[in-house]
Scaffold this active site. Sequence first.
Site, PDB file in Angstrom:
ATOM      1  N   HIS A 267       0.837  -1.207   0.000  1.00  0.00           N
ATOM      2  CA  HIS A 267       0.000   0.000   0.000  1.00  0.00           C
ATOM      3  C   HIS A 267       0.876   1.264   0.000  1.00  0.00           C
ATOM      4  CE1 HIS A 267      -3.674   2.368   1.083  1.00  0.00           C
ATOM      5  NE2 HIS A 267      -2.773   3.169   1.632  1.00  0.00           N
ATOM      6  N   GLU A 268       1.794   1.335   0.953  1.00  0.00           N
ATOM      7  CA  GLU A 268       2.629   2.543   1.046  1.00  0.00           C
ATOM      8  C   GLU A 268       3.565   2.660  -0.163  1.00  0.00           C
ATOM      9  OE1 GLU A 268       1.719   4.774   3.079  1.00  0.00           O
ATOM     10  OE2 GLU A 268       0.417   3.452   4.258  1.00  0.00           O
ATOM     11  N   HIS A 271       1.752   4.460  -2.816  1.00  0.00           N
ATOM     12  CA  HIS A 271       1.815   5.914  -2.614  1.00  0.00           C
ATOM     13  C   HIS A 271       3.190   6.446  -3.044  1.00  0.00           C
ATOM     14  CE1 HIS A 271      -1.948   6.758  -0.583  1.00  0.00           C
ATOM     15  NE2 HIS A 271      -1.729   5.898   0.389  1.00  0.00           N
TER      16      HIS A 271
HETATM   17 CO    CO Z   1      -3.230   5.301   1.858  1.00  0.00          CO
END
Ligand code: CO
Length: 503
Positions: A267-268, A271
């Site tokens: 997830h990170e 980003h």
């Molecule tokens: Co997020």
Amino acid sequence: MYSTKTFEEFKNKLLEISHLASSAAVLHWDLETYMPKKGAAARAKSLSSLAAVVHEKFTSPEFEKLLTELKGASDNGLLGEAEACIVREVWRDFEREKKLPKEFVEELSRVTAEAHHIWAEARRESDFSIFKPKLKKIVELKRKEAELVGYKGSPYSALVDAYEKGATAEELSVLFEELKDFLVPFLGKIKSSGRNIGREVLLGDYDIGRQKELSKKIAEKIGFDFEKGRLDESTHPFTANFNPEDVRITTRFDATDVFPAISSTVHEAGHALYEQGLLAEHFGTPLGESRSLGIHESQSRLWENLVGKSLPFWKYWYPRLQEIFPKPFRDLNIGDFYRAINCVQPSFIRTEADEVTYNLHVLLRFEIEKDLIEGTIEVADLPEIWNQKFEELFGLKVPNDAFGVLQDVHWSGGSIGYFPTYALGNLYAAQFYAAAKKQILNLEEEISLGHFEHLLEWLRKNIHVHGRFYSQDELVKKATGEKLNAAYFVEYLKGKFGSIYGI
Ligand code: CO
């Protein structure tokens, strides 16, 4: 009169502000990762001093004069495309900030700073009445903020706009209603499918050092550049970006379950790939900034869920996982593993939700926030409203406030209007991924062979490099040929969970 010198001067001021903001981000990253406990008080002061300098520079009369001059030049068609975009975006940020009087900003920041501890205590005690007076004050201030900023239609739009520029309460309502009409009966079908899939098979005894190694390997393989970033540990995983050449991610480790580390890393990293994909030459201007929180979340969700919880992804990674953690994975076949990581279990806590129920958690908060800001419900009624809506959506009775209305930190910080960006992220992600699949030859076969670069290239080309040049609407239309809609997400869930649950 506009001259290129004016623009240069303006750009230099923007750069100065961005470097100061980056410095604050470094301090903040350190605070969340390595800072000794006792440093907290002084660090808070360093951060607020820096924030004050940034605010002062951004709202200074000299800055306003340059910006106003350039806005005039832009309105008269005297600026090039890139310059006009920079001026347009900065003007929007500036306008919003200018409408909020200094006293208002100070009061909001004081109230929310105090509210944090009170909320934490209320959650610990699972007692909404402890938090109620402060939340009442915060809601009052946020209603006032909407009035100060101005709006058409619902005042809630004025708050959403701070996180997702241009999004309105009315558009979100249409999108989210459509989603709800699908999700509630779909969840019902899953529950009555007779297939009892659980996560128990994933539990074990996982060495943290090995988890860390694996997390780094996965992040690197999907494209995170460790020469321009780091991976560290923190209680709440996050991404900190100082500039495109220095982007930090964190993850968390659970000794009994390796999956939280994997999914929060992916997830990170999603980003971070966005931040690393912004063009360094545009650093300091909106052309070098991410478009919106919703678009940002689409990048993390795309990698975490559509890629990171897919069968092709695990065709590549599962043999590796089995090698690193023979127990319990040697005796678990990939099909059972895939079903376990994707099991659907309605639960009380948003951050632990699966892909099917996650958006229902967001919809609940959206409806409540909108009604609160529009003034049709009041803070005192929140626990009751929360519990009633929760039961309608999930079919579960909320046992107490800690598992209900008190679970999220957002409201205590004044972040009302933020939650919708999570659901938008999921919708954007599904639409982007569907377009990428159409445009990239054998995408999923490539993924199963460990080739992630084609997908990353597509995201770079269609999303990352544009910064804030296009609006979200323009960006999604250019990349996928259509405006944002819920159909791709719905189709994605139907396909994936339809086959997992045989419905
Ligand atoms: Co997020």
